[in-house]
Write an enzyme that holds these catalytic residues in place. Structure first.
Site, PDB file in Angstrom:
ATOM      1  N   ARG A  81      -1.696 -16.145  17.449  1.00  0.00           N
ATOM      2  CA  ARG A  81      -0.926 -17.397  17.328  1.00  0.00           C
ATOM      3  C   ARG A  81      -0.984 -18.150  18.649  1.00  0.00           C
ATOM      4  NH1 ARG A  81       4.486 -14.891  14.737  1.00  0.00           N
ATOM      5  NH2 ARG A  81       3.559 -14.166  12.791  1.00  0.00           N
ATOM      6  N   ARG A 130       4.950   4.321  17.891  1.00  0.00           N
ATOM      7  CA  ARG A 130       6.062   3.392  18.137  1.00  0.00           C
ATOM      8  C   ARG A 130       7.395   4.136  18.144  1.00  0.00           C
ATOM      9  NH1 ARG A 130       6.005  -0.202  12.525  1.00  0.00           N
ATOM     10  NH2 ARG A 130       5.689   1.552  11.124  1.00  0.00           N
ATOM     11  N   ARG A 165      -2.928   8.558   4.676  1.00  0.00           N
ATOM     12  CA  ARG A 165      -2.359   8.875   5.983  1.00  0.00           C
ATOM     13  C   ARG A 165      -0.869   9.133   5.786  1.00  0.00           C
ATOM     14  NH1 ARG A 165      -2.123   4.979   9.892  1.00  0.00           N
ATOM     15  NH2 ARG A 165      -2.630   3.295   8.478  1.00  0.00           N
ATOM     16  N   ASP A 222       4.216  -3.660  -0.252  1.00  0.00           N
ATOM     17  CA  ASP A 222       5.517  -3.894   0.359  1.00  0.00           C
ATOM     18  C   ASP A 222       6.564  -3.872  -0.752  1.00  0.00           C
ATOM     19  OD1 ASP A 222       5.357  -4.114   3.151  1.00  0.00           O
ATOM     20  OD2 ASP A 222       4.422  -6.091   3.007  1.00  0.00           O
ATOM     21  N   ARG A 278      -8.921  -9.485   9.508  1.00  0.00           N
ATOM     22  CA  ARG A 278      -8.568 -10.525  10.471  1.00  0.00           C
ATOM     23  C   ARG A 278      -7.574  -9.942  11.471  1.00  0.00           C
ATOM     24  NH1 ARG A 278      -4.791 -14.311   9.112  1.00  0.00           N
ATOM     25  NH2 ARG A 278      -3.065 -13.091   8.356  1.00  0.00           N
ATOM     26  N   TYR A 315      -1.302   0.032  -0.934  1.00  0.00           N
ATOM     27  CA  TYR A 315      -0.129  -0.223  -0.117  1.00  0.00           C
ATOM     28  C   TYR A 315       0.623  -1.409  -0.723  1.00  0.00           C
ATOM     29  CZ  TYR A 315       3.267  -1.257   3.276  1.00  0.00           C
ATOM     30  OH  TYR A 315       4.500  -1.485   3.847  1.00  0.00           O
ATOM     31  N   GLU A 323       7.398   7.727  16.077  1.00  0.00           N
ATOM     32  CA  GLU A 323       6.541   7.791  14.890  1.00  0.00           C
ATOM     33  C   GLU A 323       5.131   8.226  15.295  1.00  0.00           C
ATOM     34  OE1 GLU A 323       7.076   4.475  12.094  1.00  0.00           O
ATOM     35  OE2 GLU A 323       4.890   4.395  11.989  1.00  0.00           O
TER      36      GLU A 323
HETATM   37  P1  FDA Z   1       8.062   5.133  -3.720  1.00  0.00           P
HETATM   38  O1  FDA Z   1       7.105   5.966  -3.019  1.00  0.00           O
HETATM   39  O2  FDA Z   1       9.135   4.443  -3.009  1.00  0.00           O
HETATM   40  O3  FDA Z   1       8.675   5.900  -4.957  1.00  0.00           O
HETATM   41  C1  FDA Z   1       7.951   6.856  -5.713  1.00  0.00           C
HETATM   42  C2  FDA Z   1       8.914   7.950  -6.133  1.00  0.00           C
HETATM   43  O4  FDA Z   1       8.241   8.820  -7.068  1.00  0.00           O
HETATM   44  C3  FDA Z   1       9.365   8.826  -4.974  1.00  0.00           C
HETATM   45  O5  FDA Z   1      10.778   8.848  -4.913  1.00  0.00           O
HETATM   46  C4  FDA Z   1       8.812  10.207  -5.330  1.00  0.00           C
HETATM   47  O6  FDA Z   1       9.670  11.271  -4.937  1.00  0.00           O
HETATM   48  C5  FDA Z   1       8.694  10.125  -6.848  1.00  0.00           C
HETATM   49  N1  FDA Z   1       7.730  11.074  -7.390  1.00  0.00           N
HETATM   50  C6  FDA Z   1       6.433  11.235  -7.019  1.00  0.00           C
HETATM   51  N2  FDA Z   1       5.875  12.248  -7.732  1.00  0.00           N
HETATM   52  C7  FDA Z   1       6.830  12.713  -8.578  1.00  0.00           C
HETATM   53  C8  FDA Z   1       6.863  13.752  -9.546  1.00  0.00           C
HETATM   54  N3  FDA Z   1       5.797  14.547  -9.787  1.00  0.00           N
HETATM   55  N4  FDA Z   1       8.002  13.972 -10.235  1.00  0.00           N
HETATM   56  C9  FDA Z   1       9.107  13.209  -9.989  1.00  0.00           C
HETATM   57  N5  FDA Z   1       9.133  12.221  -9.077  1.00  0.00           N
HETATM   58  C10 FDA Z   1       8.012  11.974  -8.376  1.00  0.00           C
HETATM   59  N6  FDA Z   1       7.846  -2.301   2.574  1.00  0.00           N
HETATM   60  C11 FDA Z   1       8.389  -3.460   3.019  1.00  0.00           C
HETATM   61  O7  FDA Z   1       8.530  -4.392   2.239  1.00  0.00           O
HETATM   62  N7  FDA Z   1       8.792  -3.573   4.320  1.00  0.00           N
HETATM   63  C12 FDA Z   1       8.668  -2.568   5.203  1.00  0.00           C
HETATM   64  O8  FDA Z   1       9.035  -2.712   6.378  1.00  0.00           O
HETATM   65  C13 FDA Z   1       8.094  -1.345   4.765  1.00  0.00           C
HETATM   66  N8  FDA Z   1       7.951  -0.309   5.608  1.00  0.00           N
HETATM   67  C14 FDA Z   1       7.323   0.830   5.183  1.00  0.00           C
HETATM   68  C15 FDA Z   1       7.140   1.868   6.082  1.00  0.00           C
HETATM   69  C16 FDA Z   1       6.490   3.024   5.668  1.00  0.00           C
HETATM   70  C17 FDA Z   1       6.283   4.133   6.635  1.00  0.00           C
HETATM   71  C18 FDA Z   1       6.018   3.135   4.336  1.00  0.00           C
HETATM   72  C19 FDA Z   1       5.272   4.350   3.875  1.00  0.00           C
HETATM   73  C20 FDA Z   1       6.236   2.115   3.442  1.00  0.00           C
HETATM   74  C21 FDA Z   1       6.891   0.946   3.861  1.00  0.00           C
HETATM   75  N9  FDA Z   1       7.130  -0.084   2.974  1.00  0.00           N
HETATM   76  C22 FDA Z   1       7.686  -1.243   3.423  1.00  0.00           C
HETATM   77  C23 FDA Z   1       6.692   0.009   1.572  1.00  0.00           C
HETATM   78  C24 FDA Z   1       7.782   0.517   0.600  1.00  0.00           C
HETATM   79  O9  FDA Z   1       8.161   1.818   0.971  1.00  0.00           O
HETATM   80  C25 FDA Z   1       7.190   0.473  -0.812  1.00  0.00           C
HETATM   81  O10 FDA Z   1       7.015  -0.848  -1.194  1.00  0.00           O
HETATM   82  C26 FDA Z   1       8.042   1.117  -1.839  1.00  0.00           C
HETATM   83  O11 FDA Z   1       8.287   2.430  -1.466  1.00  0.00           O
HETATM   84  C27 FDA Z   1       7.295   1.111  -3.162  1.00  0.00           C
HETATM   85  O12 FDA Z   1       8.089   1.667  -4.138  1.00  0.00           O
HETATM   86  P2  FDA Z   1       7.467   2.623  -5.234  1.00  0.00           P
HETATM   87  O13 FDA Z   1       8.514   2.800  -6.245  1.00  0.00           O
HETATM   88  O14 FDA Z   1       6.147   2.147  -5.677  1.00  0.00           O
HETATM   89  O15 FDA Z   1       7.129   3.998  -4.463  1.00  0.00           O
END
Ligand code: FDA
Length: 378
Positions: free
Chosen positions: A176, A286, A255, A361, A172, A359, A311
């Protein structure tokens, strides 16, 4: 140690905090030099302005359980997110709303008139029968708005012409028919008053939580590696699921983003926190200007300097940080195969955005960690 957590992002830290509160001894490892995963932020040294290291993070949720939980660790500012876009040298409000439409068509349409116009322009394609993203988008909002605000921006995000992207990439495109340009529809939104890192550190601050940084779960030279721990102690794994199985079912595609940060000697560069660039001639998608996330810090932040971050979006190689799942049919088949393999791993719990190839949040990562704790681990 009662539980090993791989990854100190919001998913891992939520499990760690809940487990420690329930009397368990937890070790959290992360291969990065800091906690917090992608939500990590730090003060830019020259200006003291808080910069979100892995792209802008805005907290928002409508989930009362998550809202109550996160407020145990931080208060939130009253920041309300709004995004603008630059197309052909003119700035418009997003998401597409009555203000965008009237500015674009140089008109004063009422909501009903605007709705009728977009309905007529969208008649070119039936979105249900669209064979690619372009046809779907035109069938939803009409060609003029699509070509101005969606076509080139999408092509920059995907490095692919929208006529070659599957229609399913968008389900979608909300329009608005009011002047409301508040970006999120959630009940609660705001930014952590003392910054993300203070919030994340408070979650980890417990005598029964031991955090070890610069430790990679797959590095066999360090004691807490995969072969030494799986089967010995329960493991919550929040790294990439394909990496866990050594890419046995192929690599899942992602990506990534490249960020170009600059300190500018002007008090205010763009007057707002996020400006999209909709056109093909500008290579970035952006620009973030971080001081605008915290207007309440005006007395602390310099009045003659600002930090901006351009970015750029591209496909990730195995050496890049994975940011957004691409989700091709091959990826979906691979994910199913990895889910089957996961069932055979005794006492290993896969979670978070990398562990589930989704993905999420922040509020979703926290919410799903609370569910995993309550339903499977507690
Ligand atoms: P996250 O990726 O944060 O943590 C995983 C961890 O595991 C990392 O620290 C990594 O180093 C570690 N790891 C991986 N492999 C490993 C290994 N082999 N050994 C040891 N450690 C390891 N959300 C939102 O609510 N509002 C927003 O505006 C945004 N904006 C946004 C922008 C961008 C560019 C991205 C990519 C994401 C967002 N998000 C977001 C999403 C947000 O980043 C996401 O919800 C959280 O990172 C999720 O947390 P996790 O713990 O799942 O993963």
């Amino acid at each position: 140690m009662d539980l090993l957590i791989v990854g100190s992002g919001f998913f891992g830290l939520t499990i760690a905090e809940r487990a420690a509160a329930a009397g368990r001894h937890v070790t959290v490892i992360d291969r990065r030099h800091h906690i917090g995963g992608n939500a990590y932020s730090e003060d830019e040294p020259e200006t003291g302005i808080e910069v979100h290291r892995y792209g802008a993070h805005l907290f928002h949720t409508s989930n009362p359980t998550v809202w109550e939980y996160v407020n145990r660790f931080t208060a939130f500012t009253s920041y309300v997110h709004r995004v603008y876009t630059n197309h052909a040298g003119v700035v418009y409000p997003l998401p597409i709303n009555l203000g965008t439409i009237n500015q674009f068509f140089t008109a004063a349409y009422s909501p009903d008139e605007a709705r009728a116009l977009i309905h007529e322009q969208a008649g070119e394609f039936d979105p249900k029968k669209a064979t690619n993203l372009e046809e779907r988008a035109i069938g939803l909002i009409g060609r003029p708005l699509y070509e101005a605000f969606i076509r080139d921006y999408t092509a920059k995000q995907w490095q692919t012409d929208p006529t070659e992207l599957p229609a399913e990439v968008i389900s979608r495109l909300p329009v608005r028919y009011t002047y409301d340009n508040r970006y999120f529809n959630d009940t609660w939104e705001g930014l952590p008053v003392d910054g993300y890192t203070a919030w994340l550190e408070r979650m980890a601050d417990h005598p029964r939580i031991d955090v070890k940084l610069n430790v990679d779960f797959f590095d066999e030279t360090q004691p807490l590696h995969k072969a030494a721990t799986v089967g010995q102690v329960p493991v919550v794994y929040t790294g990439p699921v394909d990496r866990y199985f050594d890419y046995a079912e192929g690599a899942l595609s992602w990506r990534t983003l490249d960020f170009e940060e600059e300190v500018l000697h002007v008090g205010d560069f763009q007057g707002t926190s996020v400006m999209n660039y909709a056109d093909a001639g500008i290579p970035y998608t952006r620009i973030h200007e971080f001081k605008h996330f915290h207007p309440e810090r005006a007395d602390r932040y310099p009045s003659d300097k600002t930090v901006i971050m351009r970015e750029y979006s591209r496909f990730a190689t195995r050496d890049d940080e994975p940011y957004y799942p691409v989700n091709t049919p091959e990826d979906r088949a691979g994910l199913l195969a990895y889910r089957e393999l996961s069932k055979g791993e005794k006492d290993v719990y896969f979670g978070g955005r990398l562990g589930t190839y989704q993905y999420l949040d922040m509020h979703m990562a926290i919410g799903s960690a609370l569910s995993m704790w309550n339903n499977h681990l507690a």
